[in-house]
Design an enzyme around this catalytic site. Structure first.
Site, short mmCIF file in Angstrom:
data_model
loop_
_atom_site.label_atom_id
_atom_site.label_comp_id
_atom_site.label_asym_id
_atom_site.label_seq_id
_atom_site.Cartn_x
_atom_site.Cartn_y
_atom_site.Cartn_z
N GLU A 1 42.12 38.54 51.02
CA GLU A 1 41.54 38.50 52.38
C GLU A 1 42.12 37.36 53.21
OE1 GLU A 1 40.01 40.70 53.85
OE2 GLU A 1 39.59 41.91 52.08
C1 LIG Z 1 43.64 41.13 42.57
C2 LIG Z 1 44.10 41.37 43.96
C3 LIG Z 1 43.39 42.27 44.76
C4 LIG Z 1 43.83 42.53 46.04
N1 LIG Z 1 43.21 43.50 46.79
C5 LIG Z 1 43.79 43.92 47.94
C6 LIG Z 1 43.32 45.09 48.62
O1 LIG Z 1 42.33 45.71 48.21
N2 LIG Z 1 43.98 45.50 49.72
C7 LIG Z 1 45.08 44.85 50.20
O2 LIG Z 1 45.63 45.29 51.19
N3 LIG Z 1 45.54 43.73 49.60
C8 LIG Z 1 44.93 43.26 48.48
N4 LIG Z 1 45.42 42.15 47.84
C9 LIG Z 1 46.53 41.43 48.42
C10 LIG Z 1 46.13 40.05 48.97
O3 LIG Z 1 45.35 40.19 50.12
C11 LIG Z 1 47.44 39.27 49.21
O4 LIG Z 1 47.97 38.96 47.92
C12 LIG Z 1 47.23 38.00 50.00
O5 LIG Z 1 46.85 38.29 51.33
C13 LIG Z 1 48.49 37.11 50.05
O6 LIG Z 1 49.63 37.86 50.31
P1 LIG Z 1 50.90 37.72 49.34
O7 LIG Z 1 50.42 37.89 47.96
O8 LIG Z 1 51.97 38.63 49.81
O9 LIG Z 1 51.35 36.22 49.52
P2 LIG Z 1 52.35 35.67 50.63
O10 LIG Z 1 51.97 36.19 51.98
O11 LIG Z 1 53.75 35.88 50.18
O12 LIG Z 1 52.02 34.11 50.59
C14 LIG Z 1 52.53 33.24 49.56
C15 LIG Z 1 52.09 31.82 49.89
O13 LIG Z 1 52.65 31.41 51.15
C16 LIG Z 1 51.64 30.97 52.02
N5 LIG Z 1 51.97 31.32 53.40
C17 LIG Z 1 52.43 32.50 53.87
N6 LIG Z 1 52.61 32.42 55.20
C18 LIG Z 1 52.27 31.19 55.58
C19 LIG Z 1 52.21 30.49 56.83
N7 LIG Z 1 52.55 31.08 57.97
N8 LIG Z 1 51.78 29.21 56.83
C20 LIG Z 1 51.39 28.61 55.68
N9 LIG Z 1 51.43 29.20 54.48
C21 LIG Z 1 51.85 30.48 54.44
C22 LIG Z 1 50.36 31.65 51.55
O14 LIG Z 1 49.19 30.95 51.94
C23 LIG Z 1 50.58 31.65 50.04
O15 LIG Z 1 50.17 30.43 49.50
C24 LIG Z 1 44.97 41.85 46.57
C25 LIG Z 1 45.64 40.92 45.76
C26 LIG Z 1 45.24 40.70 44.48
C27 LIG Z 1 46.04 39.75 43.63
#
Ligand SMILES: Cc1cc2nc3c(=O)[nH]c(=O)nc-3n(C[C@H](O)[C@H](O)[C@H](O)COP(=O)(O)OP(=O)(O)OC[C@H]3O[C@@H](n4cnc5c(N)ncnc54)[C@H](O)[C@@H]3O)c2cc1C
Length: 574
Positions: free
Chosen positions: A427
């Protein structure tokens, strides 16, 4: 794992502390609902928590099977009418106020976070569809979401885009009959596929052919697993993830291969619609952190009272035993007090924001609706980040209280640490929540949201005038508020200043909010301290003021140190 739902604390918070006043929710009704919710969580969801973790969700040739007992538990949840608790009466729901929904989420998470996730997402899907769906879509899908027959999902994330949804590739092709064909692959979709129900209602973000680039070109679609004519939609689960925690809940790769979907809201405005769901879900995810913290505290406390090691340094406490219980040791006390002094304020914060969420929608006075909406918008990232960080910190402390036994599976606290960890990530990561607070909410409407919140705190401070007993707790609040105002006003305006300070600023903000809640709690508790329940509140408030709140000084110093130390290394120096 030990868990008894804190019904008395919830009742005190709802009626004495935040003064919830809702025609559908008189005290007797609320007590009956919370008691019955507690019964479901303690006797149905909790017993499946450890077994669900050990067994995990399973994937076999596109089919996903939830752990033993989950299907019956979900049926019992639906039969008990729990999915409709907070849904509007006009949609066939019970129309109970948001704080009750929040209390239910807390209990469900405390008992079994992996199970509770399915209803949590369905509530979010209900809100998005109710607010933005066409009459036709609503008539087909809302009643089933409301009564839980068909749960909902939220399909945003793709392999190359999580935080940055503008990079999304899933396509939506318009069809002659007004529907769309969705093509793309979503990952990490919670309960994307399972055996709990026959149908699943997916809310999917995708791009129309004429979409502008970036987040301005995203649209929202509803795409069910089973189509209205009873045939299977072109949606399949490719695999499920093997993960750190919440193992009982399937986290799915979902393939949309020309799946039929219908637009929800206006073309290219999907992210705004999805934010209806995400804002609600962000608050609920915050409450997941609270739920984890409560179980961590209860389990650690029971252990600390029964584990015998060493003698108390100020004199033997249990001479009849081989050693004293570890709860006599100040360091064990420190951990238990840190957990509880934040958890009890965090519960009030969640319910207080829930009450404002309710008022933002239904209060008769438009000015109050506006004020409440300002408060909800401002405090959503605070609740999400503060409470989920606290969940993880509490689970960690619970492991520490258990010593080596905390690291072993049978005590259950290591599961809390694994399960609760995701709440800091999904989220929108807590880093992103911090950016939302400092970069967006702080400045929105020329700082109106902040002024609305500061005025709320000022109201409590002025009620403390002439009440010396209350001032013990409101004086530290006044100082903390002054620091927050000063930091807000003096924050540098160079592009990297706010992002560098974001997490520290959010923590500082959270401490002020928790302190504000302790002010409200002590105001309600002070007249009744002949009852130990209320006298204990004052002791916890004192601990918070003296041992937790001082962290503000460090945060202020760190924020004042600015951007340079953070950005000092060139990329190749890492
Ligand atoms: C168990 C699980 C359940 C989930 N359930 C759902 C679901 O039901 N539906 C769905 O759509 N998604 C779901 N997700 C996805 C989840 O919402 C995302 O993993 C999360 O939003 C982060 O995205 P990412 O993993 O691509 O990380 P990234 O976006 O690649 O981020 C990696 C790191 O970089 C940081 N970062 C990125 N951009 C910036 C910025 N501009 N400034 C500072 N820091 C930044 C982030 O804070 C993080 O620390 C789920 C994930 C998991 C693991």
């Amino acid at each position: 794992m030990i868990y008894t739902a804190p019904v008395r604390d919830m009742m005190f918070n709802l009626f004495d502390v935040i003064g919830m006043d809702h025609p559908n929710a008189p005290q007797e009704t609320v007590e009956a609902v919370l008691t019955e919710a507690a019964r479901f969580c303690e006797t149905v969801a909790l017993p499946l928590n450890a077994s669900g973790d050990a067994e995990g969700a399973r994937f076999d040739a596109g089919k996903v099977t939830t752990p033993k007992g989950f299907k019956d538990a979900y049926k019992a949840y639906v039969d008990g009418g729990w999915p409709s608790l907070g849904c509007a009466e006009a949609d066939g729901g019970q129309g109970l106020p948001e704080p009750l929904q929040f209390a239910l989420v807390e209990m469900l998470t405390s008992a079994n976070m992996a199970f509770g996730l399915c209803p949590l997402l369905t509530t979010g899907a209900y809100h998005a569809l109710s607010a933005h769906g066409s009459a036709d879509l609503k008539s087909r899908y809302l009643p089933k979401l409301v009564d839980g027959t068909w749960p909902g999902t939220m399909c945003l994330t793709e392999a190359h885009c999580g935080t940055d949804l503008g990079l999304m590739k899933t396509k939506a092709a318009p069809q002659a009959d007004g529907s769309h064909k969705l093509t793309g692959t979503k990952i990490f979709i919670t309960y994307g596929e399972h055996d709990l129900t026959e149908n699943i209602v997916h809310l999917v973000l995708a791009k129309l052919p004429d979409a502008p680039p970036g987040v301005k070109g995203i649209s929202l679609f509803l795409s069910p697993k089973i189509l209205p004519d009873g045939t299977r939609n072109a949606i399949s689960c490719g695999s499920i993830e093997h993960k750190h925690g919440i193992n009982g809940s399937p986290t799915c790769v979902m393939n949309f291969d020309g799946a039929t979907g219908w637009l929800v809201g206006e073309p290219h405005k999907g992210l705004a619609c999805m934010f209806t769901m995400m804002n609600n879900a962000r608050l609920q995810v915050g409450i997941q952190g609270l739920g984890i913290a409560e179980t961590a505290y209860q389990t650690a406390t029971a252990y600390a009272k029964s584990r015998l090691q060493m003698r108390a340094v100020d004199g033997v406490k249990k001479p009849e035993l081989a050693a004293d219980p570890i709860i006599v040791h100040p360091d064990v006390r420190r951990m238990l007090m840190n957990m509880r002094a934040t958890t009890e304020a965090a519960r009030v914060l969640a319910l207080w924001v829930g009450n404002h969420l309710e008022m933002s929608k239904h209060h008769e006075d438009p000015a109050q609706r506006q004020r409440s909406d300002d408060l909800v918008q401002l405090l959503t990232p605070v609740v999400k980040a503060c409470l989920t960080d606290h969940g993880t910190a509490s689970a960690n402390d619970a492991i520490q209280v258990h010593g080596g036994h905390g690291f072993i599976k049978t005590t259950g606290v290591e599961q809390l640490a694994r399960d609760g960890r995701i709440a800091q990530i999904y989220e929108g990561t807590n880093g992103i929540q911090a950016l939302d607070l400092i970069g967006r909410k702080r400045n929105l409407h020329n700082g109106r949201l902040l002024q609305t919140y500061f005025a709320e705190i000022d109201m409590l401070l002025s009620r403390a005038d002439g009440n010396s007993a209350l001032q013990e707790f409101t004086k530290p609040l006044a100082q903390a508020l002054a620091t927050l105002k000063h930091v807000t006003e003096t924050l540098g305006s160079a592009p990297l200043e706010a992002p560098s300070a974001a997490v520290d600023y959010t923590r500082l903000f959270s401490l002020v909010s928790l302190c504000h809640m302790w002010g409200l709690i002590t105001e309600a508790a002070l007249p009744k301290t002949n009852d130990s329940f209320y006298a204990t509140k004052l002791k916890l408030a004192r601990y918070f003021m003296l041992k937790v709140l001082p962290e503000i000084a460090t945060l202020q110093q760190r924020i004042a140190a600015g951007t340079a130390p953070v950005m000092a290394l060139a990329e190749d120096e890492f």
